[in-house]
Design an enzyme around this catalytic site. Structure first.
Site, PDB file in Angstrom:
ATOM      1  N   HIS A 273       0.950  -1.116  -0.206  1.00  0.00           N
ATOM      2  CA  HIS A 273      -0.108   0.032  -0.012  1.00  0.00           C
ATOM      3  C   HIS A 273       0.868   1.303   0.164  1.00  0.00           C
ATOM      4  CE1 HIS A 273      -3.150  -3.040   1.808  1.00  0.00           C
ATOM      5  NE2 HIS A 273      -3.782  -2.345   0.845  1.00  0.00           N
ATOM      6  N   MET A 292       7.645  -7.309  18.287  1.00  0.00           N
ATOM      7  CA  MET A 292       6.308  -7.733  18.913  1.00  0.00           C
ATOM      8  C   MET A 292       6.461  -9.229  19.723  1.00  0.00           C
ATOM      9  SD  MET A 292       3.405  -6.727  16.322  1.00  0.00           S
ATOM     10  CE  MET A 292       3.988  -7.556  14.831  1.00  0.00           C
ATOM     11  N   GLY A 296       6.251 -10.120  23.952  1.00  0.00           N
ATOM     12  CA  GLY A 296       5.256 -11.288  24.249  1.00  0.00           C
ATOM     13  C   GLY A 296       3.999 -11.363  23.663  1.00  0.00           C
ATOM     14  N   VAL A 299       3.996 -14.173  17.718  1.00  0.00           N
ATOM     15  CA  VAL A 299       4.531 -13.899  16.490  1.00  0.00           C
ATOM     16  C   VAL A 299       4.837 -15.491  15.479  1.00  0.00           C
ATOM     17  CG1 VAL A 299       5.891 -12.770  14.832  1.00  0.00           C
ATOM     18  CG2 VAL A 299       5.197 -11.692  16.896  1.00  0.00           C
TER      19      VAL A 299
END
Lengths: 368, 444
Positions: A273, A292, A296, A299
């Site tokens: 985008h 991330m 915690g 992922v």
């Protein structure tokens, strides 16, 4: 504030986008809503007073007016504006709506490519007025079993297949509209569907960002865990990381940033985008995924492993008793073939007792 | 659609057109020409209004969206001593630069084609200042420094004052904020004029919908004469419809230097894209790669590319296995889809894989919101029919995954067509994870 939409939420639909409105009403019928989700249509250039739509097998008339102000006066409880104006006028339509005091809680803006300076001004004005802007450049969002914005979820068959007809346990936030649909499907296959979902939009400046939506979902008791699909570029994911670290968000989050491919190519290729371009190392998808995970957030190893991660988290939450069995509601089925109550016949013969249409008596053809 | 760079010449032309409105009290001559050959420069000098090209000492430099032209030794301002470049010398220099490939310090390379020529402006280092504005996060930021030129980039933090201007800040507050942050080491005699110029510069940047605007250096000469020696500008092209008169013919968005060597196929797809309401994009990453993608949708095309890079590495390959990146979406016609498929199949069947592997064609996509899947697949099937021999010769193996309106028919049609033609194909719907066909194809 807890839930974005309820079964009583009604919208003012700006622009007479018949197919999108019909899809909303089909959804309403499928989930047996008491009132249609579109209260009134704003069509600035039309002189018609209403537009006909199907509600299940029957026809209903949705009122139509020329200005948002008239629509608001008619339906003071319709607190969602679905702004389907073009990129040329979407800004003006939103600003006018925000100025109607106390009317709108949410404005969804579908247009892609609103001038950045106007988008920023619009988003700020909405924040100042306490109005949530979804978009620009989005398909919108959904509160399954309650309210669906326009084309989200695609066909009614896909909606049922993706369990978007009733509330599940997941809060879903994505940037992309196309992948929103896909994620709904992934969550339906690997878990029990979503409680609330928003595609925030693909433009560089959007009104509500990941953290706004996740904080609302944190306070929505129907949401048991969240899934965030981020993108390369920007720093919005770090606000989420911060909220997880400082305890503002306690519910489990599963997240992935798409665009990890960009690290292999130094310059020149725009992956995705308008908002998706990394200006610094921290803005790369890879860096955000690592950050991330360190905070915690669940992922996966790659996007392809996302279903595995979802299954694991949901199994854990089910074992803990956080997620419980959902009772499947009764569904009404929208008929495949529908006939309008009126039709205009231009090939008729009125010389006999009864006018005939292609040789058949009118009463035989026109009976519903 | 996003922020796009314009040439220095075009930026200056926009300045000049609005100078009186925004910068009254200052004077700017706008003596600049943009040429694409030495001869064009010589011809220009014969035109009325451009006599200065013959009368003054000149400066020539490429105007092709890249910076650090000084460090790349691409600014002609002296033959023997600064300020002695004649018209003939400038024209000869341009022709010489155009006759060979230029490689920049950054590694970008290509052939120079556009040059900006201006009068040489004698001035002192003290007269050089720096000013720029851009958007950071949700706010605009104005940057000002008493030191212009290359010096400002070394020691940015100490030398540059920043003013953050939120989108809804009033003009009075903005002016106050700028005044309060004027760099202290600006010469006393210039301070008032610089402050006034900075405020007007910000309004110009804002009202004209620039996304980025930098003058480095801006030279304050005597009698409020301003010289814009070097400038970088990007426009928010989404504002184009409001800026028709303001930008006029200067909103050209050239391809970045070194990027213009697009392949004919990429150019053809870009051209088809510009003529269509649908979206067709193609970037060739490695023409010798053995994994080719034909993916519907912008978001999906990214996750497919991600997954191919991740999984090819995991399966003993590398990211260079991925041949292309691109997408088709927004309801392309059957003809457009066929053209896109033809282009890809043509590209993937030009070279045999060095390791003797099969060619993999990933026809992927998420669950469409409203695109008719069967209709778009019709174009792909027509392309298969036309290219079947080439595809067999290169052992093209097709993996399909798609959902959305009418997907059952679409999948059935494409499977039947491939089977009929004797092509290897695997077909999956929404019950299969969107990128799982990549795993299947690469593990095989």
């Amino acid at each position: 504030m807890a839930a974005l939409f309820t079964r009583d939420t009604q919208a003012i639909f700006w622009n007479n986008n018949k197919s999108a409105i019909q899809r909303m009403l089909d959804y309403d019928y499928t989930i047996s809503r008491e009132t249609p989700s579109v209260a009134v249509i704003v069509a600035p250039t039309s002189s018609n007073k209403f537009e006909k739509f199907f509600y299940g097998p029957d026809e209903i008339m949705v009122p139509m007016v020329r200005t948002t102000a008239e629509a608001a006066a008619m339906f003071p409880k319709a607190d969602v504006l679905l702004n389907f104006a073009s990129f040329r006028t979407a800004y003006d339509v939103t600003m006018e709506a925000i100025a109607i005091e106390g009317q709108f809680k949410t404005v969804m803006v579908t247009a892609e490519g609103i001038p950045e300076r106007l988008a920023r001004g619009m988003n700020q004005a909405a924040r100042d007025a306490g109005v949530t802007v979804i978009g620009p450049a989005t398909v919108g969002g959904i509160a399954p079993g309650a309210f669906k914005i326009a084309n989200v979820g695609g066909t009614i068959e896909n909606i049922v297949n993706s369990k978007l007809h009733r509330a599940g346990s997941c809060g879903l936030v994505t940037r992309s509209g196309g992948l929103f649909n896909e994620l709904s499907n992934i969550i339906a296959i690997n878990a029990d569907g979503i409680a609330e979902g928003v595609a925030i939009g693909g433009d560089r400046f959007v009104g509500s960002v990941f953290i706004d939506n996740l904080l609302r979902m944190e306070s929505n008791p129907d949401v048991k865990y969240m899934i965030l699909l981020g993108e390369v570029g920007g720093t919005e994911e770090y606000k989420v990381i911060e909220a997880v670290k400082n305890g503002q968000i306690k519910k489990p989050i599963i997240a992935w940033c798409i665009g990890t491919i960009a690290k292999h190519f130094s310059t020149g290729v725009q992956f995705g985008h308008a908002g998706a371009s990394a200006n610094a190392d921290a803005e790369t998808a890879g860096a955000k995924n690592i950050a991330m995970a360190e905070a915690g957030i669940y992922v996966p190893a790659s996007f392809n492993d996302l279903p595995v991660t979802i299954k694991e988290v949901v199994a854990k939450l089910t074992a803990e008793g956080v997620i419980t069995e959902i009772e499947e509601p009764e569904l009404k089925v929208v008929p495949k073939v529908r006939k309008a109550n009126e039709f205009i016949c231009t090939i008729s013969d009125d010389t006999g007792e009864e006018a005939t249409y292609a040789g058949y008596p009118i009463s035989a053809v026109a009976t519903p | 659609m996003a922020q796009r760079a314009i040439r220095e010449y075009d930026g200056k032309a926009i300045f000049s057109r609005h100078w009186e409105q925004y910068f009254s009290g200052f004077h700017y001559g706008f003596k600049s020409v943009l040429v694409t050959s030495g001869k064009e420069l010589l011809d220009k000098a014969e035109e009325h209004g451009f006599e200065w090209l013959k009368q003054e000492a000149l400066v020539a430099k490429p105007d092709m969206l890249f910076g650090k032209r000084g460090k790349n030794d691409l600014v002609l301002f002296k033959t023997n001593k600064p300020g002695d470049v004649t018209l003939a010398e400038a024209a000869a220099w341009i022709d010489e630069k155009m006759s060979k490939t230029t490689t920049l310090l950054s590694g970008q390379h290509g052939t120079l084609s556009h040059f900006i020529i201006e009068p040489f402006t004698p001035h002192t280092q003290e007269q050089e200042y720096y000013i720029s504005a851009t958007t950071v996060g949700e706010d605009d930021v104005l940057y000002m420094s008493a030191e212009g030129g290359m010096e400002v980039e070394e020691g940015w933090d100490e030398k540059v004052n920043e003013v953050t201007i939120p989108i809804n800040m009033s003009d009075a507050d903005m002016e106050h904020a700028v005044k309060a942050n004027i760099p202290t080491d600006i010469q006393a005699k210039d301070k008032e004029a610089f402050t006034s110029f900075a405020i007007q510069f910000f309004k110009f940047y804002r009202d004209l919908n620039f996304a980025y605007l930098e003058i480095n250096p801006i030279v304050m000469l005597d009698n409020n004469e301003m010289a814009i020696l070097d400038m970088v500008a990007r426009l928010d092209d989404t504002a184009g419809f409001m800026m028709v008169d303001e930008w006029a013919e200067n909103a050209n968005f050239p391809t970045a230097f070194g990027m213009e060597d697009q392949s004919p196929e990429e150019k053809a797809v870009a051209e088809a894209d510009s003529k269509s309401g649908a979206s067709l994009k193609l970037t060739i990453l490695n023409p010798l790669g053995h994994v080719w993608t034909m993916v519907a949708g912008g978001g999906a095309s990214v996750v497919y590319a991600d997954t191919i890079a991740d999984l090819s590495e995991a399966n003993g390959g590398s990211v260079s296995d991925l041949a292309n990146y691109g997408e088709y979406s927004g309801g392309p016609t059957t003809g457009e889809t066929k053209f896109y498929a033809d282009t890809l199949i043509d590209l993937m069947t030009r070279h045999k894989d060095a390791k003797g592997r099969n060619k993999i064609m990933i026809i992927g996509g998420a669950i469409a919101n409203f695109t008719d899947v069967a209709k778009t697949f019709t174009g792909i099937i027509q392309s298969f029919e036309e290219n079947v021999d080439k595809m067999k010769e290169h052992n093209v193996q097709i993996y399909v995954r798609r959902g959305g309106p009418n997907y059952e028919k679409g999948l059935k049609d494409i499977k039947e067509a491939a089977d009929r033609l004797g092509l290897y194909i695997e077909v999956y719907g929404p019950e299969t994870h969107v990128t799982d066909i990549v795993r299947m194809a690469l593990e095989k």
